[in-house]
Design a protein around this motif. Structure first.
Motif, PDB file in Angstrom:
ATOM      1  N   ILE A  70       0.932  -1.199  -0.040  1.00 13.53           N
ATOM      2  CA  ILE A  70       0.042   0.117  -0.249  1.00 13.53           C
ATOM      3  C   ILE A  70       1.112   1.214  -0.133  1.00 13.53           C
ATOM      4  O   ILE A  70       0.476   2.395  -0.652  1.00 13.53           O
ATOM      5  CB  ILE A  70      -0.741  -0.211   1.308  1.00 13.53           C
ATOM      6  N   ILE A  71       1.735   1.721   0.792  1.00 10.98           N
ATOM      7  CA  ILE A  71       2.996   2.808   0.495  1.00 10.98           C
ATOM      8  C   ILE A  71       3.259   2.443  -0.430  1.00 10.98           C
ATOM      9  O   ILE A  71       3.570   3.714  -0.675  1.00 10.98           O
ATOM     10  CB  ILE A  71       3.850   2.139   1.989  1.00 10.98           C
ATOM     11  N   ALA A  72       4.379   1.508  -1.116  1.00 13.88           N
ATOM     12  CA  ALA A  72       4.727   1.853  -3.108  1.00 13.88           C
ATOM     13  C   ALA A  72       3.158   2.714  -2.957  1.00 13.88           C
ATOM     14  O   ALA A  72       4.148   2.779  -4.504  1.00 13.88           O
ATOM     15  CB  ALA A  72       5.542   0.252  -2.875  1.00 13.88           C
ATOM     16  N   LYS A  73       2.248   1.814  -2.895  1.00 18.46           N
ATOM     17  CA  LYS A  73       1.419   2.281  -4.454  1.00 18.46           C
ATOM     18  C   LYS A  73       1.293   3.735  -4.209  1.00 18.46           C
ATOM     19  O   LYS A  73       0.571   4.213  -5.207  1.00 18.46           O
ATOM     20  CB  LYS A  73      -0.100   1.132  -3.810  1.00 18.46           C
ATOM     21  N   THR A 114       3.739   5.608  -5.589  1.00 23.62           N
ATOM     22  CA  THR A 114       4.099   5.534  -7.355  1.00 23.62           C
ATOM     23  C   THR A 114       2.749   6.564  -7.484  1.00 23.62           C
ATOM     24  O   THR A 114       2.892   7.334  -8.591  1.00 23.62           O
ATOM     25  CB  THR A 114       3.685   3.931  -7.715  1.00 23.62           C
ATOM     26  N   ASP A 115       1.563   6.489  -7.108  1.00 19.50           N
ATOM     27  CA  ASP A 115       0.125   7.302  -7.442  1.00 19.50           C
ATOM     28  C   ASP A 115       0.813   8.893  -7.013  1.00 19.50           C
ATOM     29  O   ASP A 115       0.278   9.720  -8.025  1.00 19.50           O
ATOM     30  CB  ASP A 115      -0.748   6.760  -6.755  1.00 19.50           C
ATOM     31  N   PHE A 116       1.066   9.404  -5.651  1.00 19.95           N
ATOM     32  CA  PHE A 116       1.836  10.932  -5.814  1.00 19.95           C
ATOM     33  C   PHE A 116       2.589  10.702  -6.854  1.00 19.95           C
ATOM     34  O   PHE A 116       2.492  12.178  -7.833  1.00 19.95           O
ATOM     35  CB  PHE A 116       2.326  10.702  -4.581  1.00 19.95           C
ATOM     36  N   LYS A 117       3.865  10.397  -6.933  1.00 21.98           N
ATOM     37  CA  LYS A 117       4.721  10.921  -8.386  1.00 21.98           C
ATOM     38  C   LYS A 117       4.159  10.855  -9.302  1.00 21.98           C
ATOM     39  O   LYS A 117       4.106  12.219 -10.435  1.00 21.98           O
ATOM     40  CB  LYS A 117       6.490   9.854  -8.274  1.00 21.98           C
ATOM     41  N   GLU A 118       3.355   9.842 -10.109  1.00 26.61           N
ATOM     42  CA  GLU A 118       2.703   9.725 -11.310  1.00 26.61           C
ATOM     43  C   GLU A 118       1.965  11.169 -11.524  1.00 26.61           C
ATOM     44  O   GLU A 118       2.018  12.109 -12.195  1.00 26.61           O
ATOM     45  CB  GLU A 118       1.164   8.507 -11.310  1.00 26.61           C
ATOM     46  N   LYS A 119       1.156  11.177 -10.281  1.00 27.04           N
ATOM     47  CA  LYS A 119      -0.315  12.475 -10.002  1.00 27.04           C
ATOM     48  C   LYS A 119       0.236  14.137 -10.512  1.00 27.04           C
ATOM     49  O   LYS A 119       0.166  14.654 -11.078  1.00 27.04           O
ATOM     50  CB  LYS A 119      -0.944  12.208  -9.040  1.00 27.04           C
ATOM     51  N   PHE A 173       7.191  12.954  -3.516  1.00 29.82           N
ATOM     52  CA  PHE A 173       6.742  14.240  -1.231  1.00 29.82           C
ATOM     53  C   PHE A 173       7.793  14.766  -0.996  1.00 29.82           C
ATOM     54  O   PHE A 173       7.850  15.345  -1.175  1.00 29.82           O
ATOM     55  CB  PHE A 173       5.828  13.214  -1.107  1.00 29.82           C
ATOM     56  N   LEU A 174       8.647  13.862  -0.849  1.00 25.14           N
ATOM     57  CA  LEU A 174       9.989  14.149  -0.085  1.00 25.14           C
ATOM     58  C   LEU A 174      10.156  15.865  -1.257  1.00 25.14           C
ATOM     59  O   LEU A 174      10.944  15.840  -0.049  1.00 25.14           O
ATOM     60  CB  LEU A 174      10.938  12.984  -0.367  1.00 25.14           C
ATOM     61  N   GLU A 175      10.967  16.226  -2.210  1.00 27.43           N
ATOM     62  CA  GLU A 175      10.980  16.319  -3.700  1.00 27.43           C
ATOM     63  C   GLU A 175      10.305  18.050  -3.279  1.00 27.43           C
ATOM     64  O   GLU A 175      10.557  18.573  -3.074  1.00 27.43           O
ATOM     65  CB  GLU A 175      10.703  16.090  -4.441  1.00 27.43           C
TER      66      GLU A 175
END
Length: 64
Positions: free
Chosen positions: A3-6, A9-14, A19-21
């Motif tokens: 779930i965390i990995a998903k 991935t979803d955050f970076k794709e969107k 998030f850290l960047e």
């Protein structure tokens, strides 16, 4: 952990960045204040940060 990995991935794709960047400044400031702990590419609230969670969270609200 899947779930965390998903979510990552979803955050970076969107948003095109992790998030850290996007929130590096806010994360670093809250780490220095002792409100967040950052280790192994994860962030979480410290005991002090947990008591002030609303204040910490408000630092991560983006203005449109």
């Amino acid at each position: 952990m899947k779930i965390i990995a998903k979510i990552r991935t979803d955050f970076k794709e969107k948003f095109g960045k992790s998030f850290l960047e996007i929130f590096k400044k806010e994360i670093d400031e809250n780490v220095q204040k002792g409100l967040l702990i950052k280790e192994n590419n994860r962030i979480y609230l410290s005991k002090k940060g947990f008591d002030l969670a609303n204040s910490v969270m408000s630092d991560f609200l983006l203005e449109e």
